[in-house]
Design a protein around this motif. Structure first.
Motif, short mmCIF file in Angstrom:
data_model
loop_
_atom_site.label_atom_id
_atom_site.label_comp_id
_atom_site.label_asym_id
_atom_site.label_seq_id
_atom_site.Cartn_x
_atom_site.Cartn_y
_atom_site.Cartn_z
N TRP A 1 1.09 -1.22 -0.20
CA TRP A 1 0.08 -0.55 0.15
C TRP A 1 1.09 0.88 -0.01
CZ3 TRP A 1 1.24 3.13 3.86
CH2 TRP A 1 1.73 2.52 5.33
N TRP A 2 0.29 2.01 -0.41
CA TRP A 2 0.52 3.46 -0.38
C TRP A 2 -0.10 4.66 -0.03
CZ3 TRP A 2 2.08 0.93 -5.13
CH2 TRP A 2 1.54 0.75 -5.31
N GLY A 3 0.01 5.74 0.35
CA GLY A 3 -1.61 6.35 1.01
C GLY A 3 -0.54 7.11 2.58
N PRO A 4 -1.31 8.03 3.36
CA PRO A 4 -2.71 8.07 2.48
C PRO A 4 -2.29 9.62 1.67
CG PRO A 4 -2.12 9.72 4.28
CD PRO A 4 -1.45 9.00 3.69
N LEU A 5 -3.79 9.12 0.31
CA LEU A 5 -3.59 10.25 -0.50
C LEU A 5 -4.73 10.81 -1.11
CD1 LEU A 5 -2.47 7.29 -3.18
CD2 LEU A 5 -1.16 9.53 -2.97
N GLY A 6 -4.75 12.08 -2.01
CA GLY A 6 -4.94 12.92 -2.10
C GLY A 6 -5.95 13.90 -0.65
N SER A 7 -6.94 14.88 -0.90
CA SER A 7 -6.64 15.64 -0.35
C SER A 7 -8.36 15.46 0.48
CB SER A 7 -7.83 16.99 -1.05
OG SER A 7 -9.42 16.57 -1.78
N GLY A 8 -9.34 14.53 0.52
CA GLY A 8 -9.63 14.28 1.70
C GLY A 8 -11.20 14.92 1.54
N TRP A 9 -11.91 15.48 2.15
CA TRP A 9 -13.26 15.94 2.71
C TRP A 9 -12.62 17.17 3.65
CZ3 TRP A 9 -17.21 15.32 -0.41
CH2 TRP A 9 -17.46 13.91 -0.25
N ALA A 10 -11.32 17.87 3.53
CA ALA A 10 -10.73 18.81 4.17
C ALA A 10 -11.45 20.18 3.77
CB ALA A 10 -9.75 19.62 3.83
N PRO A 11 -11.47 20.14 1.84
CA PRO A 11 -11.88 21.79 1.66
C PRO A 11 -14.11 22.08 1.89
CG PRO A 11 -10.98 19.90 -0.03
CD PRO A 11 -11.78 19.13 1.31
N ILE A 12 -14.68 20.84 2.75
CA ILE A 12 -15.86 20.83 3.30
C ILE A 12 -15.52 21.81 4.39
CG2 ILE A 12 -17.08 19.70 1.40
CD1 ILE A 12 -17.57 18.15 3.73
N GLU A 13 -14.69 21.74 5.22
CA GLU A 13 -14.87 22.81 6.63
C GLU A 13 -13.77 23.77 6.17
OE1 GLU A 13 -12.57 19.52 8.09
OE2 GLU A 13 -13.96 17.92 8.62
N GLU A 14 -13.77 24.67 7.75
CA GLU A 14 -13.34 26.16 7.65
C GLU A 14 -12.64 25.69 9.25
OE1 GLU A 14 -17.35 28.91 7.44
OE2 GLU A 14 -17.10 28.31 5.52
N GLY A 15 -11.70 25.99 9.61
CA GLY A 15 -11.21 25.46 10.38
C GLY A 15 -11.33 24.15 11.18
N GLY A 16 -11.38 23.56 10.16
CA GLY A 16 -11.29 22.16 10.74
C GLY A 16 -12.65 22.21 11.29
N ARG A 17 -13.64 22.47 11.00
CA ARG A 17 -15.36 22.21 11.48
C ARG A 17 -16.12 22.31 10.17
NH1 ARG A 17 -17.09 21.87 16.97
NH2 ARG A 17 -19.28 22.12 16.14
N PRO A 18 -17.16 21.57 10.29
CA PRO A 18 -17.76 21.74 8.71
C PRO A 18 -18.27 23.22 8.39
CG PRO A 18 -19.22 20.83 10.74
CD PRO A 18 -17.74 20.77 11.67
#
Length: 286
Positions: free
Chosen positions: A106-123
């Motif tokens: 395996w190799w990872g973790p990959l990608g941005s994940g769901w971070a773009p839908i958050e502001e300051g670490g919160r939804p």
């Protein structure tokens, strides 16, 4: 115990690790759909909601390259990672016959994940509508787990669609987190008769107050969800793409998609590095 090391690759994935773990479990969860668990302590500690990993069966040359899989769950205490996949080809066919103890690269973790839908670490919304088709629910469990643990977290919904009831997995993992789960099938054999977009439309006023749509599934479903988001008052809509990939690290440019930048001009973004989560309003759906 997995053999792990810091990756030699640099660039878009500063937390990237590589390793060889052992398969600890494998089972079917729906028709032609399997869950596999493998040991990877460092990966389990590093992965975030929406990340994916590349997996490869070592010492095999068919398939030669690894394949991308969205992470479903990560047990940090046990050092294990779970992915869910649909059996569609040589690699996934082999995985469905794999035995516990088999090594898995395996190799990872990959990608941005769901971070773009958050502001300051919160939804970034009071209500999160997770829209999924096929195995598109896979990258949502860790997101729901994270948000369900927050003090005054958002209301969580999972709208799931499949062709027929045999393809609908057990979604009790989500229900146990307090997620409002609603199911639709094309033939009406389980849940409502219709599509994920129909479920969103039926939600009506529930989508009006600080709502955000996060979607993952086949591209036609994502395009339909995007059109529904626009019809509901241009709701924020973020999509995790299932674009085919070869390397997973942005080297081959085989997973590019058309994307409109801040200047209004269209260029290309790599799904594996710049995504897989993108603002649906900036993608070309034609």
């Amino acid at each position: 115990m997995a053999a792990e090391k810091e990756s030699l690759f640099e660039g878009g994935h500063p937390k990237l690790k590589t390793g060889t773990g052992s398969v600890t479990g494998s089972r079917p969860v729906a028709e032609s759909t399997w869950l596999i668990e493998f040991s990877a302590p460092e990966l389990a500690c590093a992965v975030e909601p929406g990340h994916f990993v590349m997996l490869r069966l070592p010492e095999l040359y068919s398939p030669l390259l690894g394949r991308p899989f969205a992470v479903y769950r990560a047990d940090r205490a046990a050092g294990r990672v779970q992915v869910i996949y649909l059996v569609v080809g040589n690699m996934t066919g082999r995985l469905s016959r794999i035995e516990p103890g088999t090594p898995l690269e395996w190799w990872g973790p990959l990608g941005s994940g769901w971070a773009p839908i958050e502001e300051g670490g919160r939804p970034a919304a009071k209500r999160i509508f997770m829209a999924a088709g096929g195995i598109g629910y896979t990258p949502f469990y860790m997101l729901a787990e994270k948000y369900a643990s927050l003090d005054k977290g958002p209301e969580l919904f999972l709208f799931y669609g499949a062709r027929t009831g045999n393809r609908v997995p057990n979604l009790d993992d989500f229900r146990a987190l307090g997620v409002d789960v609603r199911v639709a099938t094309d033939d009406g054999s389980k849940g409502a008769k219709g599509t994920v977009s129909d479920l969103l439309k039926d939600a009506g006023s529930e989508t009006a107050d600080g709502a955000l749509i996060a979607a993952c599934g086949p591209r036609p479903m994502l395009a339909a969800v995007f059109e529904t988001a626009k019809s509901l008052g241009n709701l924020p809509c973020w999509t995790s793409l299932e674009t085919p990939m070869s390397c997973g690290m942005g080297l081959c440019f085989g997973c590019v998609v058309e994307y409109r930048g801040d200047d209004g001009k269209t260029d290309y973004r790599r799904t594996c590095v710049d995504g897989p989560v993108f603002d649906a309003y900036r993608l070309n759906w034609d």
